[in-house]
Write a protein that holds these residues in place. Structure first.
Motif, mmCIF file in Angstrom:
data_model
loop_
_atom_site.group_PDB
_atom_site.id
_atom_site.type_symbol
_atom_site.label_atom_id
_atom_site.label_comp_id
_atom_site.label_asym_id
_atom_site.label_seq_id
_atom_site.Cartn_x
_atom_site.Cartn_y
_atom_site.Cartn_z
ATOM 1 N N GLY A 50 0.826 -1.197 0.000
ATOM 2 C CA GLY A 50 0.000 0.000 0.000
ATOM 3 C C GLY A 50 0.860 1.247 0.000
ATOM 4 O O GLY A 50 1.944 1.269 0.585
ATOM 5 N N VAL A 51 0.383 2.269 -0.685
ATOM 6 C CA VAL A 51 1.067 3.563 -0.732
ATOM 7 C C VAL A 51 0.027 4.629 -0.437
ATOM 8 O O VAL A 51 -1.055 4.641 -1.016
ATOM 9 C CB VAL A 51 1.712 3.805 -2.124
ATOM 10 C CG1 VAL A 51 2.323 5.196 -2.201
ATOM 11 C CG2 VAL A 51 2.759 2.740 -2.433
ATOM 12 N N ASP A 52 0.365 5.520 0.478
ATOM 13 C CA ASP A 52 -0.551 6.584 0.913
ATOM 14 C C ASP A 52 -0.031 7.936 0.442
ATOM 15 O O ASP A 52 1.162 8.220 0.559
ATOM 16 C CB ASP A 52 -0.640 6.563 2.447
ATOM 17 C CG ASP A 52 -1.291 7.801 2.997
ATOM 18 O OD1 ASP A 52 -2.498 7.961 2.810
ATOM 19 O OD2 ASP A 52 -0.575 8.623 3.608
ATOM 20 N N ILE A 58 -5.204 6.305 -1.392
ATOM 21 C CA ILE A 58 -4.571 5.062 -0.985
ATOM 22 C C ILE A 58 -4.441 4.178 -2.225
ATOM 23 O O ILE A 58 -5.431 3.867 -2.879
ATOM 24 C CB ILE A 58 -5.409 4.318 0.086
ATOM 25 C CG1 ILE A 58 -5.778 5.242 1.244
ATOM 26 C CG2 ILE A 58 -4.680 3.059 0.551
ATOM 27 C CD1 ILE A 58 -4.626 5.791 2.026
ATOM 28 N N PHE A 59 -3.219 3.794 -2.546
ATOM 29 C CA PHE A 59 -2.938 2.931 -3.684
ATOM 30 C C PHE A 59 -2.661 1.521 -3.181
ATOM 31 O O PHE A 59 -1.818 1.331 -2.296
ATOM 32 C CB PHE A 59 -1.717 3.434 -4.463
ATOM 33 C CG PHE A 59 -1.944 4.751 -5.144
ATOM 34 C CD1 PHE A 59 -2.380 4.788 -6.456
ATOM 35 C CD2 PHE A 59 -1.729 5.943 -4.477
ATOM 36 C CE1 PHE A 59 -2.592 5.998 -7.097
ATOM 37 C CE2 PHE A 59 -1.940 7.160 -5.112
ATOM 38 C CZ PHE A 59 -2.382 7.183 -6.421
ATOM 39 N N GLU A 101 11.522 0.919 -4.038
ATOM 40 C CA GLU A 101 11.838 2.075 -3.200
ATOM 41 C C GLU A 101 10.551 2.757 -2.713
ATOM 42 O O GLU A 101 10.440 3.145 -1.558
ATOM 43 C CB GLU A 101 12.702 3.059 -3.996
ATOM 44 C CG GLU A 101 13.066 4.307 -3.239
ATOM 45 C CD GLU A 101 13.839 5.294 -4.105
ATOM 46 O OE1 GLU A 101 14.465 6.176 -3.516
ATOM 47 O OE2 GLU A 101 13.781 5.195 -5.354
ATOM 48 N N ILE A 102 9.581 2.856 -3.594
ATOM 49 C CA ILE A 102 8.317 3.515 -3.252
ATOM 50 C C ILE A 102 7.543 2.704 -2.216
ATOM 51 O O ILE A 102 7.023 3.251 -1.254
ATOM 52 C CB ILE A 102 7.464 3.740 -4.524
ATOM 53 C CG1 ILE A 102 8.178 4.676 -5.507
ATOM 54 C CG2 ILE A 102 6.075 4.261 -4.169
ATOM 55 C CD1 ILE A 102 8.584 6.012 -4.970
ATOM 56 N N ILE A 103 7.473 1.395 -2.395
ATOM 57 C CA ILE A 103 6.689 0.592 -1.442
ATOM 58 C C ILE A 103 7.361 0.520 -0.077
ATOM 59 O O ILE A 103 6.693 0.328 0.929
ATOM 60 C CB ILE A 103 6.358 -0.820 -1.979
ATOM 61 C CG1 ILE A 103 7.611 -1.628 -2.239
ATOM 62 C CG2 ILE A 103 5.485 -0.735 -3.205
ATOM 63 C CD1 ILE A 103 7.335 -3.088 -2.543
ATOM 64 N N LYS A 104 8.673 0.712 -0.031
ATOM 65 C CA LYS A 104 9.362 0.752 1.265
ATOM 66 C C LYS A 104 9.060 2.059 1.997
ATOM 67 O O LYS A 104 8.944 2.087 3.208
ATOM 68 C CB LYS A 104 10.864 0.582 1.073
ATOM 69 C CG LYS A 104 11.253 -0.829 0.700
ATOM 70 C CD LYS A 104 12.737 -0.942 0.467
ATOM 71 C CE LYS A 104 13.085 -2.343 -0.006
ATOM 72 N NZ LYS A 104 14.490 -2.456 -0.383
#
Length: 135
Positions: A50-52, A58-59, A101-104
């Motif tokens: 998930g990415v906020d 919320i992705f 990198e983004i999901i971390k």
């Protein structure tokens, strides 16, 4: 003595556009009861990541980090009404793959604006003042 790390916050969300598939094709649905826009795939699968963005978007990403669903948590009456000469259309179809990198990092503070017409019949979501989020 304990070592300290200073981490610069990420201010960009970099994605990769992959060839379009049925898994990456998303369909919008406005949930009037919850007052939010849901956009998701018709192919059920687990959302492992998930990415906020600003607590307003919320992705949800599948095991391959491909966008499988997103929720826009900004009520329709707060979308910015703007005059547009024509209905917005996609310039390209693609699956959206997020980097490791983004999901971390998971959470971002990126300017976000939702534009619509007088009837609120569409939503154009601008991230960081642009209509696109990747190349």
């Amino acid at each position: 003595m304990e070592e300290m790390k200073i981490v610069k916050p990420m201010d960009e969300i970099k994605v990769h556009l992959q060839p379009p598939t049925a898994h990456g094709r998303l369909y919008p649905r406005y949930d009037a009861e919850a007052d939010l826009l849901e956009v998701g795939s018709s192919i059920p699968r687990d959302w492992l990541y998930g990415v906020d963005i600003n607590g307003t978007s919320i992705f949800d990403l599948d095991a391959n980090r491909v966008l499988a669903n997103f929720d826009l948590l900004i009520r329709k009456n707060l979308w910015k009404v703007v005059p547009l000469p024509e209905w917005p259309h996609a310039s390209r179809e693609a699956d959206i793959e997020f980097s490791e990198e983004i999901i971390k990092h998971k959470s971002f503070n990126v300017p976000l604006e939702v534009q619509t017409d007088q009837n609120r019949s569409y939503a154009r979501i601008l991230f960081g003042g642009t209509e696109h989020v990747g190349t």
